[in-house]
Scaffold this active site. Structure first.
Site, PDB file in Angstrom:
ATOM      1  N   TYR A  26       0.816  -1.215   0.000  1.00 38.17           N
ATOM      2  CA  TYR A  26       0.000   0.000   0.000  1.00 38.17           C
ATOM      3  C   TYR A  26       0.849   1.264   0.000  1.00 38.17           C
ATOM      4  O   TYR A  26       0.713   2.113   0.870  1.00 38.17           O
ATOM      5  CB  TYR A  26      -0.960  -0.024   1.199  1.00 38.17           C
ATOM      6  CG  TYR A  26      -2.006  -1.114   1.057  1.00 38.17           C
ATOM      7  CD1 TYR A  26      -3.200  -0.863   0.388  1.00 38.17           C
ATOM      8  CD2 TYR A  26      -1.774  -2.392   1.557  1.00 38.17           C
ATOM      9  CE1 TYR A  26      -4.155  -1.842   0.219  1.00 38.17           C
ATOM     10  CE2 TYR A  26      -2.717  -3.395   1.388  1.00 38.17           C
ATOM     11  CZ  TYR A  26      -3.908  -3.124   0.721  1.00 38.17           C
ATOM     12  OH  TYR A  26      -4.833  -4.108   0.557  1.00 38.17           O
ATOM     13  N   TYR A 154     -11.730  -8.353   6.946  1.00 36.03           N
ATOM     14  CA  TYR A 154     -10.620  -8.308   5.988  1.00 36.03           C
ATOM     15  C   TYR A 154     -10.218  -9.737   5.649  1.00 36.03           C
ATOM     16  O   TYR A 154     -10.016 -10.547   6.550  1.00 36.03           O
ATOM     17  CB  TYR A 154      -9.407  -7.549   6.560  1.00 36.03           C
ATOM     18  CG  TYR A 154      -8.235  -7.572   5.615  1.00 36.03           C
ATOM     19  CD1 TYR A 154      -8.192  -6.715   4.517  1.00 36.03           C
ATOM     20  CD2 TYR A 154      -7.204  -8.493   5.777  1.00 36.03           C
ATOM     21  CE1 TYR A 154      -7.137  -6.770   3.613  1.00 36.03           C
ATOM     22  CE2 TYR A 154      -6.147  -8.557   4.873  1.00 36.03           C
ATOM     23  CZ  TYR A 154      -6.124  -7.694   3.801  1.00 36.03           C
ATOM     24  OH  TYR A 154      -5.085  -7.746   2.898  1.00 36.03           O
ATOM     25  N   ASP A 255     -12.056 -17.666   8.676  1.00 34.90           N
ATOM     26  CA  ASP A 255     -10.742 -17.174   8.279  1.00 34.90           C
ATOM     27  C   ASP A 255      -9.935 -16.903   9.549  1.00 34.90           C
ATOM     28  O   ASP A 255     -10.117 -15.871  10.202  1.00 34.90           O
ATOM     29  CB  ASP A 255     -10.910 -15.907   7.427  1.00 34.90           C
ATOM     30  CG  ASP A 255      -9.574 -15.305   7.004  1.00 34.90           C
ATOM     31  OD1 ASP A 255      -8.523 -15.764   7.498  1.00 34.90           O
ATOM     32  OD2 ASP A 255      -9.584 -14.356   6.182  1.00 34.90           O
ATOM     33  N   LYS A 284      -0.283 -16.738   8.049  1.00 42.21           N
ATOM     34  CA  LYS A 284       0.497 -15.872   8.939  1.00 42.21           C
ATOM     35  C   LYS A 284       1.433 -16.598   9.915  1.00 42.21           C
ATOM     36  O   LYS A 284       2.563 -16.876   9.546  1.00 42.21           O
ATOM     37  CB  LYS A 284      -0.440 -14.889   9.642  1.00 42.21           C
ATOM     38  CG  LYS A 284      -0.993 -13.867   8.635  1.00 42.21           C
ATOM     39  CD  LYS A 284      -1.487 -12.590   9.254  1.00 42.21           C
ATOM     40  CE  LYS A 284      -1.611 -11.491   8.206  1.00 42.21           C
ATOM     41  NZ  LYS A 284      -2.979 -11.152   7.846  1.00 42.21           N
TER      42      LYS A 284
HETATM   43  C1  LIG Z   1      -3.539 -11.214   6.463  1.00 38.89           C
HETATM   44  C2  LIG Z   1      -4.874 -11.803   6.284  1.00 38.89           C
HETATM   45  C3  LIG Z   1      -5.267 -12.367   5.053  1.00 38.89           C
HETATM   46  C4  LIG Z   1      -4.385 -12.337   3.829  1.00 38.89           C
HETATM   47  O1  LIG Z   1      -3.199 -13.014   3.994  1.00 38.89           O
HETATM   48  P1  LIG Z   1      -1.929 -12.674   3.037  1.00 38.89           P
HETATM   49  O2  LIG Z   1      -0.874 -13.640   3.470  1.00 38.89           O
HETATM   50  O3  LIG Z   1      -1.578 -11.244   3.309  1.00 38.89           O
HETATM   51  O4  LIG Z   1      -2.373 -12.885   1.633  1.00 38.89           O
HETATM   52  C5  LIG Z   1      -6.518 -12.938   4.989  1.00 38.89           C
HETATM   53  N1  LIG Z   1      -7.340 -12.972   6.046  1.00 38.89           N
HETATM   54  C6  LIG Z   1      -6.997 -12.444   7.241  1.00 38.89           C
HETATM   55  C7  LIG Z   1      -7.948 -12.533   8.395  1.00 38.89           C
HETATM   56  C8  LIG Z   1      -5.759 -11.836   7.398  1.00 38.89           C
HETATM   57  O5  LIG Z   1      -5.424 -11.289   8.584  1.00 38.89           O
END
Ligand SMILES: *Cc1c(COP(=O)(O)O)cnc(C)c1O
Length: 432
Positions: A26, A154, A255, A284
């Protein structure tokens, strides 16, 4: 720590080239904000080219839960490099991937029995959404092609992921005309420990009950909404979502890319509500921040539905799927976490964050303080000036990267009380 420090001139040359050639997350290349060069890192400390050391309050965006340069993870990577760093996953398998998938099935909420490995969080979300769509296509229910999600969410930067990010705070609103349209329910309002009020889920209930014939899945971040607002919400909400999905024949995608591996105080945030999703995304912290790797788990029911359909297989297969080096480090990282007293440790961090962040509420510029597990959030009344505030944090010897009105920390789990106190005092000094 490795002592590669550079002269001021070498540092300036690198930063000049950085601004000339390199895109950062960004960021603008026309009006670039100078970045900080990191030459090495150890424990919770990032070492800059000019020799300064910063306490990392961000765990490099939720990832480095064991800190940097951890001997166990270093050794796992070195051992695997000497065997095989990468091999295609089509028609070939290897012990690091099999061990990892077995482990993930064992530690995640029950009923998640099959694992699809990929290379980043956004891709894990794409895979989850594609699984849900392919599942319904395979059942001959092709009209189930819509998703329902929550505002302030997100889910990543790729196109399907973007389509379920909050249309305003999710950073992608300018693509409104380009991404597929899905359904958004209001963000949950009931706090984690607040008394449940069924009104909180009324609009969600209305959407799912009137649109279930078109809905393939609900996708949400359980308990902690991350980059879309850093909000925490009631486990009751999540329980009700699970019940409503069952009642209306809609799949549930959780997620846990940010929350997975202990961050919220539970190993996985779904445990707050005692629920299992049909599909789960991880990323992550999965390798302790060493390698890029992600996983999408699903139930036997979903995998059977997909594989017994017309295609006969799941239609996805990234080049770097199951990368052995990443899998080996993930195995070492998960073992390291589970062999530690991680719950007590997160509790220690939560207690300290709660105690020491109270003083922030007295500041005029601060709107609200929130703490859950090893996550501390200071919501400001006005958006911060990132370029300015970043410089001040660095001058205090801390690395904190706010966005919008949110100044927040999610430090490595190994941070000591003293280091965490230094981190929070630094933030307080800058905000005050
Ligand atoms: C960071 C994140 C993503 C995306 O992961 P990237 O490795 O940046 O593509 C998707 N969902 C959540 C909840 C996240 O925190």
């Amino acid at each position: 720590m490795n002592s590669i420090t550079k002269t001021a001139q070498q540092n300036a040359e690198l930063l000049q080239k950085d601004q000339q050639f390199v895109w950062h997350p960004y960021s603008s290349l026309s009006d670039p904000i100078p970045a900080y060069e990191v030459v090495s890192a150890s424990g919770v400390y990032l070492k800059l080219a000019d020799g300064r050391e910063l306490i990392d309050g961000m765990s490099s965006w939720w990832c480095t839960i064991h800190g940097y340069n951890h001997p166990v993870l270093n050794q796992a990577a070195k051992d695997q490099i000497d065997r095989v760093s990468h091999v295609m996953f089509g028609g070939i398998t290897h012990a690091p991937a099999v061990e990892l998938c077995e482990k993930l099935v064992a530690i995640t909420p029950s009923g998640l029995d099959k694992v699809f490995l990929s290379d980043s969080g956004s891709v894990a979300v794409e895979v989850a959404i594609k699984m849900a769509f392919q599942y319904w296509i395979s059942q001959g229910q092709t009209q189930k092609s819509q998703l329902l999600t929550l505002r302030s969410g997100y889910h990543g930067d790729t196109f399907a992921a973007m389509s379920v990010c909050d249309p305003k705070t999710g950073m992608h609103h300018m693509f409104d005309q380009v991404v597929n349209k899905h359904h958004f329910a209001p963000a949950p309002q009931t706090g984690v420990y607040e008394e449940w009020n069924e009104e909180d889920i009324a609009e969600f209930t209305e959407i799912i009950s009137t649109r279930s014939d078109q809905l393939a899945a609900v996708i949400l971040e359980p308990i902690v909404q991350g980059a879309g607002g850093m909000r925490f919400y009631s486990p009751h909400y999540l329980k009700r979502v699970r019940e409503l999905c069952d009642q209306h024949n809609v799949l549930l995608i959780a997620d846990e890319i940010a929350t997975g591996f202990g961050r919220s105080g539970k190993l996985f945030a779904c445990e707050w509500a005692g629920i299992s999703p049909d599909i789960l995304c991880l990323g992550k912290a999965i390798t302790g921040g060493y390698m890029t790797l992600a996983a999408t788990l699903c139930s036997e029911e979903v995998s059977r539905g997909i594989c017994e359909g017309e295609a006969g297989c799941f239609m996805h297969g990234p080049t770097f799927m199951g990368n052995p080096l990443a899998c080996a480090v993930a195995n070492a990282s998960i073992d390291l976490l589970l062999s530690s007293d991680w719950q007590a440790n997160i509790q220690r961090i939560e207690t300290l964050l709660s105690a020491q962040m109270e003083v922030f509420s007295a500041l005029d510029s601060v709107d609200e303080i929130r703490v859950l597990g090893a996550i501390g959030v200071i919501q400001m009344k006005e958006p911060v000036n990132l370029a300015e505030i970043q410089k001040k944090f660095v001058a205090e010897g801390i690395w904190v990267r706010p966005f919008g009105k949110l100044v927040y920390v999610m430090p490595p789990y190994i941070i000591s009380d003293r280091e965490l106190t230094t981190l929070l005092r630094g933030i307080y000094k800058v905000l005050a």
